[in-house]
Design an enzyme around this catalytic site. Structure first.
Site, PDB file in Angstrom:
ATOM      1  N   CYS A  58       0.880  -1.082  -0.152  1.00 39.02           N
ATOM      2  CA  CYS A  58       0.007  -0.113  -0.038  1.00 39.02           C
ATOM      3  C   CYS A  58       0.889   1.258   0.039  1.00 39.02           C
ATOM      4  O   CYS A  58       1.601   1.513   0.977  1.00 39.02           O
ATOM      5  CB  CYS A  58      -0.760  -0.028   1.333  1.00 39.02           C
ATOM      6  N   CYS A  61       0.292   3.811   2.733  1.00 40.02           N
ATOM      7  CA  CYS A  61       1.059   3.127   4.097  1.00 40.02           C
ATOM      8  C   CYS A  61       2.176   3.295   4.174  1.00 40.02           C
ATOM      9  O   CYS A  61       2.769   3.823   5.255  1.00 40.02           O
ATOM     10  CB  CYS A  61       0.635   1.517   4.169  1.00 40.02           C
TER      11      CYS A  61
END
Length: 139
Positions: A58, A61
């Site tokens: 991600c 993230c």
């Protein structure tokens, strides 16, 4: 406000993951037992827990991880955890994670707040408020 809704890209950077995501005072949670142990430790010490449910694939993230680590060093009165949703799939599902990163704020094992997405300003605001809510002798 960046977030990842599904696993759109995969890379073999598992070794990097632990370094990036668990820097500073951030504890990497890889088992349900480790989660239980950290929560018990936090409850005993009267600490508020910030749990970052995140994923190696991600982008948002990865973007917020260094900032999260920085905040963990600024606020040692709080306990910072990171959970890889792919490593602990069933556990993450039990928390109803729909997108990553999702940050849960816990006190006494109970959720007191939540933030979905890599919104650095909002994350810092919430973490600062949590730290400020603790008695002076804990900060």
């Amino acid at each position: 406000m960046g977030l990842c809704a599904s696993k759109s890209e995969t890379r073999d950077d598992e070794s990097e993951h632990h370094v990036e995501f668990a820097a500073g005072n951030v504890h990497l949670i890889t088992t349900k037992d480790a989660w239980d142990q950290k929560l018990e430790e936090a409850n005993t010490g009267g600490k508020i827990v910030i749990a970052n449910f995140s994923a190696t694939w991600c982008g948002p993230c990865k973007m917020v991880a260094p900032f999260y680590s920085e905040l963990s060093e600024k606020h040692p009165s709080l306990m910072f955890l990171v959970v890889d949703v792919d490593e602990l799939t069933d556990f993450s599902t039990s928390w109803d994670i729909k997108a990553t990163p999702t940050f849960f704020f816990l006190k006494g094992g109970q959720q007191i707040d939540k933030l979905v997405g890599a919104n650095k300003i909002e994350l810092e605001k919430k973490i600062t408020a949590m730290a400020d809510s603790l008695p002076a002798n804990q900060t």
